[in-house]
Design an enzyme around this catalytic site. Structure first.
Site, PDB file in Angstrom:
ATOM      1  N   GLY A  17       0.835  -1.208   0.000  1.00 46.32           N
ATOM      2  CA  GLY A  17       0.000   0.000   0.000  1.00 46.32           C
ATOM      3  C   GLY A  17       0.864   1.250   0.000  1.00 46.32           C
ATOM      4  CG  ASN A  38      -8.210 -11.540   0.898  1.00 49.31           C
ATOM      5  OD1 ASN A  38      -8.443 -10.571   0.190  1.00 49.31           O
ATOM      6  ND2 ASN A  38      -7.724 -12.670   0.427  1.00 49.31           N
ATOM      7  N   GLY A  40      -5.358  -5.795   3.478  1.00 43.82           N
ATOM      8  CA  GLY A  40      -5.365  -4.568   4.288  1.00 43.82           C
ATOM      9  C   GLY A  40      -4.103  -3.804   3.923  1.00 43.82           C
ATOM     10  CG  HIS A  41      -3.078  -3.024   0.414  1.00 45.18           C
ATOM     11  ND1 HIS A  41      -3.072  -3.073  -0.945  1.00 45.18           N
ATOM     12  CD2 HIS A  41      -2.944  -4.303   0.840  1.00 45.18           C
ATOM     13  CE1 HIS A  41      -2.944  -4.343  -1.336  1.00 45.18           C
ATOM     14  NE2 HIS A  41      -2.874  -5.102  -0.263  1.00 45.18           N
TER      15      HIS A  41
HETATM   16  P1  GDP Z   1       0.421  -4.313   2.622  1.00 46.75           P
HETATM   17  O1  GDP Z   1      -0.694  -5.243   2.896  1.00 46.75           O
HETATM   18  O2  GDP Z   1       1.504  -4.958   1.822  1.00 46.75           O
HETATM   19  O3  GDP Z   1      -0.006  -3.011   2.013  1.00 46.75           O
HETATM   20  O4  GDP Z   1       1.080  -3.969   4.043  1.00 46.75           O
HETATM   21  P2  GDP Z   1       0.284  -3.608   5.414  1.00 46.75           P
HETATM   22  O5  GDP Z   1      -0.239  -2.234   5.308  1.00 46.75           O
HETATM   23  O6  GDP Z   1      -0.668  -4.686   5.752  1.00 46.75           O
HETATM   24  O7  GDP Z   1       1.454  -3.726   6.458  1.00 46.75           O
HETATM   25  C1  GDP Z   1       2.597  -2.924   6.381  1.00 46.75           C
HETATM   26  C2  GDP Z   1       2.702  -2.130   7.688  1.00 46.75           C
HETATM   27  O8  GDP Z   1       3.990  -1.551   7.780  1.00 46.75           O
HETATM   28  C3  GDP Z   1       1.735  -0.973   7.770  1.00 46.75           C
HETATM   29  O9  GDP Z   1       1.394  -0.750   9.109  1.00 46.75           O
HETATM   30  C4  GDP Z   1       2.562   0.206   7.220  1.00 46.75           C
HETATM   31  O10 GDP Z   1       2.112   1.471   7.707  1.00 46.75           O
HETATM   32  C5  GDP Z   1       3.898  -0.126   7.775  1.00 46.75           C
HETATM   33  N1  GDP Z   1       5.064   0.289   6.974  1.00 46.75           N
HETATM   34  C6  GDP Z   1       5.222   0.291   5.626  1.00 46.75           C
HETATM   35  N2  GDP Z   1       6.504   0.602   5.326  1.00 46.75           N
HETATM   36  C7  GDP Z   1       7.149   0.791   6.501  1.00 46.75           C
HETATM   37  C8  GDP Z   1       8.499   1.088   6.850  1.00 46.75           C
HETATM   38  O11 GDP Z   1       9.374   1.216   6.020  1.00 46.75           O
HETATM   39  N3  GDP Z   1       8.783   1.189   8.189  1.00 46.75           N
HETATM   40  C9  GDP Z   1       7.843   1.017   9.151  1.00 46.75           C
HETATM   41  N4  GDP Z   1       8.218   1.130  10.426  1.00 46.75           N
HETATM   42  N5  GDP Z   1       6.560   0.730   8.866  1.00 46.75           N
HETATM   43  C10 GDP Z   1       6.234   0.601   7.550  1.00 46.75           C
HETATM   44  P1  IMO Z   2      -2.408  -8.035   2.012  1.00 47.62           P
HETATM   45  O1  IMO Z   2      -2.899  -7.625   0.647  1.00 47.62           O
HETATM   46  C1  IMO Z   2      -1.437 -11.243   4.800  1.00 47.62           C
HETATM   47  C2  IMO Z   2      -3.727 -14.960   4.439  1.00 47.62           C
HETATM   48  C3  IMO Z   2      -4.618 -15.294   5.616  1.00 47.62           C
HETATM   49  C4  IMO Z   2      -4.553 -16.818   5.559  1.00 47.62           C
HETATM   50  C5  IMO Z   2      -4.541 -17.099   4.063  1.00 47.62           C
HETATM   51  C6  IMO Z   2      -5.906 -17.442   3.471  1.00 47.62           C
HETATM   52  O2  IMO Z   2      -2.780  -7.126   3.098  1.00 47.62           O
HETATM   53  O3  IMO Z   2      -0.948  -8.366   1.941  1.00 47.62           O
HETATM   54  P2  IMO Z   2      -8.054 -15.935   2.947  1.00 47.62           P
HETATM   55  O4  IMO Z   2      -8.912 -15.135   3.858  1.00 47.62           O
HETATM   56  O5  IMO Z   2      -7.429 -15.153   1.844  1.00 47.62           O
HETATM   57  O6  IMO Z   2      -8.719 -17.166   2.427  1.00 47.62           O
HETATM   58  O7  IMO Z   2      -6.860 -16.475   3.903  1.00 47.62           O
HETATM   59  O8  IMO Z   2      -4.043 -15.924   3.449  1.00 47.62           O
HETATM   60  N1  IMO Z   2      -3.937 -13.618   3.836  1.00 47.62           N
HETATM   61  C7  IMO Z   2      -3.132 -12.576   4.042  1.00 47.62           C
HETATM   62  N2  IMO Z   2      -2.055 -12.435   4.838  1.00 47.62           N
HETATM   63  N3  IMO Z   2      -1.825 -10.222   4.012  1.00 47.62           N
HETATM   64  C8  IMO Z   2      -2.887 -10.348   3.181  1.00 47.62           C
HETATM   65  O9  IMO Z   2      -3.236  -9.395   2.298  1.00 47.62           O
HETATM   66  C9  IMO Z   2      -3.622 -11.554   3.200  1.00 47.62           C
HETATM   67  N4  IMO Z   2      -4.714 -11.996   2.553  1.00 47.62           N
HETATM   68  C10 IMO Z   2      -4.893 -13.260   2.942  1.00 47.62           C
HETATM   69  O10 IMO Z   2      -4.107 -14.780   6.813  1.00 47.62           O
HETATM   70  O11 IMO Z   2      -3.333 -17.262   6.088  1.00 47.62           O
HETATM   71 MG    MG Z   3      -1.778  -6.020   4.519  1.00 46.46          MG
END
Ligand code: GDP
Ligand code: IMO
Ligand code: MG
Length: 424
Positions: A17, A38, A40-41
């Site tokens: 994200g 599923n 979360g960005h």
């Molecule tokens: P995504 O699903 O790949 O978009 O990643 P998520 O948002 O689920 O998880 C990444 C987490 O790390 C979020 O809480 C971001 O705000 C945080 N984040 C992203 N880049 C950095 C970084 O370089 N340093 C730190 N400390 N947090 C970061």
């Molecule tokens: P983002 O886009 C991390 C994982 C679930 C579970 C498996 C199957 O934020 O990176 P599902 O509900 O898709 O059938 O679950 O996949 N999972 C993720 N783990 N980040 C995600 O998305 C995920 N989307 C699904 O935790 O292990």
């Molecule tokens: Mg995520």
């Protein structure tokens, strides 16, 4: 570059994200190509921390269009809610969101079905997000799914939606309370779908027009390569393809139209849910990474399992996605660890012939072999210059780069948009 795919190289939550938000400054559109609610960005925009689930991250930039591809699965109720909360935060979606009419809808019954399946699996459960993702893809491939375009004929759509509800009530043997809840949820599902149907469009056409006129489109992946149903740690995977190739399928783009593939990887590994994780740390170090990195799921709030960087899997993922370059995220979290370990190869559990399996398969039988690298003390949060990074941090990055065989072009040093080092 005009058409760029951004994809996760681990088990999701790599910071896609943030990276998409950063890259979309000059983009015309950001198109989500996999998964559904599923995901979360997290994006920090105007000082606010926003977790996007189905909406493409680029929508936080004024004027950028958001597109949802055909291979995603769409939960209309949670999408309508997500748009509402974004508007409450002051981000106007308006008519900037276009959805493929071919997208499959997550009927609320899918969540009940998933709950039952996970319950039956017991100890062997996948640990899904409970968002109805799996059953929706199953229904799609059984050729019985409901698509957004079906709502263009409201009466027939209503009949089919109620049919799915009835089938689930009897099939799952739902009790009174669940039955009443599902009836209410199905009404809301039908209402929200009808509210969204006028956003349905031919996404392939929309994107090819943008590209032909010289505009940039970022294809935003969800989940990560190791959760891909074909190439991930099956059966502990999600059900929608999430490697870069899936972007072409979902968005209706020929592979030659893609200019770059950007792989996003954390400086360590995390995983939510069950399944093998060879470099997992079930100790104080893992706990420390979790707390420093705030490693709690953006969708379910579950604590993420944490472990050292797995270079074998990262190199596997970089190859599968055909990465042009990578972004290394969360490097700041590793400040203060005296030593850092990196898995550089596996030893195979004696007695099992793993030569029969491809890389990435049967990880439960793999024993990681680590290289120990010296850490650094300095807090590097918010750094934007490669030259000011401590030498050990630079060496760590270059070590991972060598392992993956792909250049790390950018390094994220904090959650905010501007916390990024571009290497020249
Ligand atoms: P995504 O699903 O790949 O978009 O990643 P998520 O948002 O689920 O998880 C990444 C987490 O790390 C979020 O809480 C971001 O705000 C945080 N984040 C992203 N880049 C950095 C970084 O370089 N340093 C730190 N400390 N947090 C970061
Ligand atoms: P983002 O886009 C991390 C994982 C679930 C579970 C498996 C199957 O934020 O990176 P599902 O509900 O898709 O059938 O679950 O996949 N999972 C993720 N783990 N980040 C995600 O998305 C995920 N989307 C699904 O935790 O292990
Ligand atoms: Mg995520």
């Amino acid at each position: 570059m005009p058409a760029t795919i951004v994809t996760g190289l681990q088990w999701g939550d790599e910071g896609k994200g943030k990276v998409v938000d950063h890259l979309s400054e000059d983009a015309v559109a950001v198109a989500r190509f996999s998964g559904g609610a599923n995901a979360g960005h997290t994006v920090i925009s105007a000082g606010r921390r926003i977790a996007l689930h189905q909406l493409p991250s680029g929508l936080l930039r004024p004027g950028v269009l958001g597109i949802i591809g055909a291979a995603c699965v769409l939960d209309p109720v949670s999408l309508v809610r997500e748009m509402g909360s974004l508007e409450d935060e002051g981000f106007n979606v308006g008519d900037r969101l276009t959805i493929s009419g071919k997208v499959h809808l997550v009927h609320p019954a899918a969540r009940y079905m998933e709950r039952e399946q996970e319950r039956q699996l017991g100890e062997a459960s996948v640990g899904t997000t409970g968002r109805g993702i799996g059953p929706t893809y199953v229904r799609k491939y059984e050729r019985r799914g409901l698509r957004l375009e079906d709502a263009a004929v409201p009466e027939a759509f209503r009949d089919r939606s109620l049919g799915v509800m009835e089938e689930s009530i009897s099939g799952l043997g739902l009790g009174e309370e669940d039955r009443e809840a599902l009836e209410r949820e199905t009404e809301e599902f039908m209402k929200c779908t009808l509210d969204l149907v006028n956003r349905a469009s031919d996404v392939s056409m929309v994107i090819s027009r943008i590209l032909r006129s010289g505009g940039t489109v970022i294809a935003e992946g969800a989940q990560g390569t190791l959760l891909d149903p074909d190439h991930g740690t099956y059966p502990f995977v999600t059900c929608g393809s999430c490697v870069s190739g899936a972007a072409c399928v979902s968005l209706g783009l020929g592979p030659v139209m893609i200019d770059e593939v950007v792989g996003v990887m954390k400086a360590y590994n995390t995983r939510v849910g069950n399944g093998p994780f060879p470099t997992e740390l079930n100790d104080e170090t893992g706990e420390r990474i979790r707390e420093k990195g705030n490693e709690y799921g953006a969708t379910t709030g579950r604590p993420r399992r944490c472990g050292w960087f797995d270079g074998v899997l990262a190199s596997y993922s970089a190859r599968l996605n055909g990465c042009s370059w990578t972004v290394l995220t969360l490097l700041d979290v590793l400040s203060g660890f005296p030593e850092l370990m990196v898995c550089k190869k596996y030893e195979l559990d004696p007695g099992i012939d793993l030569t029969l399996f491809e890389t990435g398969a049967r990880l439960e039988y793999h024993v990681p072999v680590f290289e120990t690298l010296p850490g650094w003390e300095e807090d590097i949060t918010g750094e934007t210059s490669w030259d000011v990074l401590p030498e050990n941090a630079r060496n760590y990055v270059m070590f991972l780069e060598k392992l993956t065989g792909v250049s790390v072009r950018a390094i994220s040093t904090g959650p905010a948009r501007e916390d990024l080092i571009w290497r020249t």
